[in-house]
Design an enzyme around this catalytic site. Structure first.
Site, PDB file in Angstrom:
ATOM      1  N   ARG A  97      42.478 102.180  27.002  1.00 18.28           N
ATOM      2  CA  ARG A  97      41.501 101.471  26.151  1.00 18.28           C
ATOM      3  C   ARG A  97      42.325 100.826  25.049  1.00 18.28           C
ATOM      4  NH1 ARG A  97      35.734 103.585  23.852  1.00 18.28           N
ATOM      5  NH2 ARG A  97      35.273 102.929  25.973  1.00 18.28           N
ATOM      6  N   HIS A 129      34.888  95.418  29.874  1.00 11.48           N
ATOM      7  CA  HIS A 129      34.604  96.851  30.009  1.00 11.48           C
ATOM      8  C   HIS A 129      34.125  97.105  31.448  1.00 11.48           C
ATOM      9  CE1 HIS A 129      34.030 100.869  28.934  1.00 11.48           C
ATOM     10  NE2 HIS A 129      33.031 100.800  28.073  1.00 11.48           N
ATOM     11  N   GLN A 132      32.355 100.394  32.621  1.00  9.29           N
ATOM     12  CA  GLN A 132      30.952 100.437  32.199  1.00  9.29           C
ATOM     13  C   GLN A 132      30.093  99.664  33.205  1.00  9.29           C
ATOM     14  OE1 GLN A 132      29.438 101.964  29.331  1.00  9.29           O
ATOM     15  NE2 GLN A 132      27.672 101.482  30.587  1.00  9.29           N
ATOM     16  N   ASP A 220      23.777  95.639  23.599  1.00 12.49           N
ATOM     17  CA  ASP A 220      24.962  96.356  23.111  1.00 12.49           C
ATOM     18  C   ASP A 220      25.028  96.112  21.600  1.00 12.49           C
ATOM     19  OD1 ASP A 220      27.430  97.663  22.862  1.00 12.49           O
ATOM     20  OD2 ASP A 220      28.603  95.958  23.605  1.00 12.49           O
ATOM     21  N   CYS A 260      24.934 100.368  26.819  1.00 15.03           N
ATOM     22  CA  CYS A 260      26.162 101.096  27.177  1.00 15.03           C
ATOM     23  C   CYS A 260      26.420 102.263  26.224  1.00 15.03           C
ATOM     24  CB  CYS A 260      27.336 100.132  27.193  1.00 15.03           C
ATOM     25  SG  CYS A 260      27.576  99.316  25.608  1.00 15.03           S
ATOM     26  N   ARG A 288      28.633 107.119  34.201  1.00 14.76           N
ATOM     27  CA  ARG A 288      30.023 106.768  33.884  1.00 14.76           C
ATOM     28  C   ARG A 288      30.982 107.697  34.634  1.00 14.76           C
ATOM     29  NH1 ARG A 288      31.653 104.025  29.513  1.00 14.76           N
ATOM     30  NH2 ARG A 288      33.569 104.079  30.716  1.00 14.76           N
TER      31      ARG A 288
END
Ligand code: CP
Ligand code: NVA
Length: 314
Positions: A97, A129, A132, A220, A260, A288
């Site tokens: 990340r 992402h 996700q 989001d 998310c 996830r």
């Protein structure tokens, strides 16, 4: 090399394979990572991605090693290239990340030039992402079954989550409508990439227009990690873009709501919607882990297959 920096690093068929592995009985995947390490580098915080990925690695028989960004110090203590070469000495997969997507690209290039068969997986960057998005598609499959002809209305910032979701939706035959305030919508390159995948995308600055009859409302945060200096400006710009009961009433009667997470109740989503009966955010968060298990199993199998084929060629 099967790196996974964005969802369209997979073909549509490969995306289906990953989704199908995500729901495969664990016994079928058992041992995919047996005795092997997976590095999990985090330059930004995480509640879902770290835990779900650690447990996915464990479920596949592997050993996750969490590495704080500051500890390895990409481009501070040593270059992204040297970090990648080092971690590849110990691990079967490098997951990261990062603050800057380009770091992931440089890692993949360094490994490729060195002929090192260790894939890099994007656990969120400023641009994408994709892990996700896998969980999002998995969730929508569970909710609706066949996704052909469904419509997702994404209300908010055309950010990393939006980008991966739009590409994934297009690959799965789902229409995307995006409503963002002026200056926060998709750019021409984003739209071209979606269209290249055969995607059907509409862009508006009216949330109600996007939500009308939609099967899914998705939102989001207005301010992503790393944009904290812009929080006040963004609060003003996104006023009127809250996914609330009024917006939900414009969607299809069977519509579901995804986010998310982390969420800010009262900003991008109202408490009554995220905590209400149409919300599927906890199923989405749980997925996830399943999606990660499917992805990692797929990635290591692909690498193992390639090295066997390369071995046979000599
Ligand atoms: N959705 C998501 O990636 O959550 P975290 O940032 O908590 O990992
Ligand atoms: N767009 C958000 C997603 C968090 C999972 C961010 O980048 O902070």
């Amino acid at each position: 090399m099967h790196n996974f920096l964005e969802i369209d690093d997979l073909s549509c068929d490969e995306l289906e394979e990953v989704i199908s592995l995500s729901t495969a009985p664990p016994v079928e995947l058992d041992g995919a990572l047996s005795g092997r390490g997976v590095a999990l580098v985090f330059e930004k915080p995480s509640a879902r991605t770290r835990s779900s990925t650690e447990l996915a690695v464990f479920a596949l028989g592997g050993h996750p090693v969490y590495v704080q960004g500051a500890e390895v110090g990409i481009d501070v203590r040593e270059t992204a290239e040297d970090v990648a070469r080092t971690l590849a000495c110990y691990h079967a997969v490098i997951c990261a990340r990062v603050v800057d997507h380009e770091r992931l690209v440089r890692m993949t290039k360094a490994l490729s030039v060195a002929g090192v068969a260790v894939p890099v997986v994007n656990l969120l960057s400023d641009l994408a992402h994709p892990c996700q998005a896998l969980a999002d598609i998995l969730t929508l499959r569970q909710v609706f079954g066949d996704l052909g002809g469904r419509t997702i209305a994404y209300i908010g910032d055309a950010n990393n989550v939006w980008r991966s979701l739009s590409l994934a939706a297009s690959m799965a035959g789902v229409r995307v409508r995006t409503a963002s305030p002026e200056g926060y919508g998709p750019d021409a390159d984003d739209l071209e990439r979606v269209v290249r995948l055969g995607g059907d995308i509409e862009v508006t600055d009216h949330p109600a227009e996007a939500a009308a009859g939609a099967d899914v409302l998705y939102t989001d945060v207005w301010t992503s990690m790393g944009q904290e200096d812009e929080v006040e400006m963004r609060r003003k710009a996104f006023a009127g873009f809250t996914v609330d009961e009024d917006l939900l009433s414009r969607a299809s009667p069977d519509a579901v709501v995804l986010h998310c997470l982390p969420a800010h109740r009262g900003e991008e989503i109202s408490a009554s919607v995220i905590d209400g009966p149409r919300s599927r955010v906890w199923q989405q968060a749980a997925n996830r882990m399943h999606a990660m298990r499917g992805l990692l199993a797929w990635v290591v199998r692909a690498v193992d297959r390639e090295s066997t084929t390369a071995g046979e060629g000599h």
